[in-house]
Scaffold this motif. Structure first.
Motif, PDB file in Angstrom:
ATOM      1  N   UNK A 108       0.815  -1.215   0.000  1.00 48.37           N
ATOM      2  CA  UNK A 108       0.000   0.000   0.000  1.00 48.37           C
ATOM      3  C   UNK A 108       0.851   1.269   0.000  1.00 48.37           C
ATOM      4  N   UNK A 109       0.411   2.239  -0.774  1.00 47.20           N
ATOM      5  CA  UNK A 109       1.023   3.564  -0.816  1.00 47.20           C
ATOM      6  C   UNK A 109       0.205   4.443   0.119  1.00 47.20           C
ATOM      7  N   UNK A 110       0.838   4.966   1.167  1.00 46.76           N
ATOM      8  CA  UNK A 110       0.082   5.606   2.246  1.00 46.76           C
ATOM      9  C   UNK A 110       0.500   7.057   2.443  1.00 46.76           C
ATOM     10  N   UNK A 111      -0.418   7.819   3.005  1.00 41.44           N
ATOM     11  CA  UNK A 111      -0.131   9.211   3.366  1.00 41.44           C
ATOM     12  C   UNK A 111       0.230   9.265   4.842  1.00 41.44           C
ATOM     13  N   UNK A 143       0.188  25.174  10.225  1.00 45.13           N
ATOM     14  CA  UNK A 143       0.551  25.212   8.809  1.00 45.13           C
ATOM     15  C   UNK A 143       0.853  23.812   8.270  1.00 45.13           C
ATOM     16  N   UNK A 144       0.347  23.515   7.071  1.00 39.99           N
ATOM     17  CA  UNK A 144       0.667  22.258   6.404  1.00 39.99           C
ATOM     18  C   UNK A 144       2.003  22.410   5.682  1.00 39.99           C
ATOM     19  N   UNK A 145       2.908  21.490   5.928  1.00 37.26           N
ATOM     20  CA  UNK A 145       4.219  21.497   5.284  1.00 37.26           C
ATOM     21  C   UNK A 145       4.336  20.263   4.395  1.00 37.26           C
ATOM     22  N   UNK A 192       9.287  14.064   7.220  1.00 40.76           N
ATOM     23  CA  UNK A 192       7.945  14.047   7.800  1.00 40.76           C
ATOM     24  C   UNK A 192       8.027  13.906   9.322  1.00 40.76           C
ATOM     25  N   UNK A 193       8.957  13.083   9.791  1.00 40.29           N
ATOM     26  CA  UNK A 193       9.100  12.850  11.227  1.00 40.29           C
ATOM     27  C   UNK A 193       9.613  14.085  11.968  1.00 40.29           C
ATOM     28  N   UNK A 194      10.392  14.908  11.287  1.00 46.79           N
ATOM     29  CA  UNK A 194      11.065  16.020  11.960  1.00 46.79           C
ATOM     30  C   UNK A 194      10.381  17.370  11.771  1.00 46.79           C
ATOM     31  N   UNK A 198       4.021  18.472   8.839  1.00 47.21           N
ATOM     32  CA  UNK A 198       4.347  17.918   7.527  1.00 47.21           C
ATOM     33  C   UNK A 198       3.395  16.822   7.073  1.00 47.21           C
ATOM     34  N   UNK A 199       3.286  16.693   5.746  1.00 44.75           N
ATOM     35  CA  UNK A 199       2.501  15.652   5.079  1.00 44.75           C
ATOM     36  C   UNK A 199       3.335  15.092   3.941  1.00 44.75           C
TER      37      UNK A 199
END
Length: 276
Positions: A108-111, A143-145, A192-194, A198-199
């Protein structure tokens, strides 16, 4: 006296050898197999390598850091790798260089989002707005990064294939200044972890084997697991290919066969893949 000392040295050497102590000149040669390529598949390869080498004590399998699919294939053709893993099929010019592909699994390709993002699911419409810039913030106002991959990357192509609107949105995001760009799968998941807010995207196999501190989002109301993918309920997945050369070493061919064996398929299935 000299003969006595010589005899003593021989006796000590005999005792050491009898106890199993190995000396550099006497140790058996170790066979090293090098594997690299798509980062989303490397965690599974490490688990497969550990199982294989337990029954092949004279073999060491070195799984290199992420090179990307194209980088792995190039390294294989240059003789720097014995096997490569890829998230895309071979191109015609690559096939002309004597390499072959075997699709061994899909995953699976996941978000994924930063752990502190107050969001557990995402829809296609939301993704279109996020990548297109119409939805710059999460519901809590943060904010979405976006974490963006290169334009030619297989992840980018998969994102753009979701819908015509998503195609345009991703294309727009790639062209914007100040975006967080990640070249490899490991770079992407680390970012994403840091990075707060983030998305990004990843394979389920990578998440299950590396266990990075990120959160997986449900997509259009469906949790992205292998069972949902196998039933057709979860539509996004990546194919995984093992790339080999015709003149591959016998041990490399044996490991490739192990990946497709019942034991290898069980390891793949427990690592977020559907083996083929």
């Amino acid at each position: 006296m000299r003969n006595s000392k010589s005899g003593m040295r021989c006796a000590v050497l005999f005792l050491l050898l009898a106890a199993g102590v190995q000396f550099p000149a006497l140790a058996a040669a170790e066979t090293v197999i090098k594997i690299g390529g798509s980062g989303g598949a490397l965690g599974s390869m490490k688990r497969l390598a550990e199982a294989f080498t337990r029954s092949h004590p004279g073999v060491r399998i070195q799984v290199l850091s992420s090179l990307g699919s194209s980088g792995g294939i190039k390294a294989l053709m240059a003789g720097a790798l014995d096997l490569a893993v890829s998230g895309r099929p071979l191109k015609d010019d690559e096939k002309a260089n004597g390499v072959t592909e075997i699709q061994y699994a899909i995953t699976p390709f996941v978000f994924v989002v930063h752990n502190k993002v107050a969001k557990s699911a995402v829809t296609t419409h939301e993704l279109e707005q996020i990548y297109g810039g119409q939805m710059p913030d999460w519901p809590d106002g943060s904010r979405i990064r976006l974490v963006i991959r290169p334009e030619g990357d297989s992840d980018t192509k998969l994102l753009r294939s979701i819908s015509p609107a998503m195609d345009q949105a991703v294309k727009s995001a790639i062209g914007k200044a100040g975006m967080n760009f990640a070249v490899t799968d490991q770079d992407s998941i680390d970012m994403v972890a840091k990075v707060p807010g983030s998305l990004g995207a990843a394979t389920l196999s990578q998440i299950m084997t590396e266990r990075p501190p990120v959160k997986i989002l449900a997509y259009n109301g469906v949790n992205p697991d292998v069972k949902a993918m196998a039933k057709g309920h979860y539509p996004l997945f990546k194919p995984l290919y093992l790339i080999t050369v015709r003149q591959a070493a016998a041990v490399a061919r044996e490991f490739a066969a192990f990946i497709g064996s019942p034991a290898g398929k069980r390891i793949l299935a427990h690592s977020g893949n559907q083996p083929l």
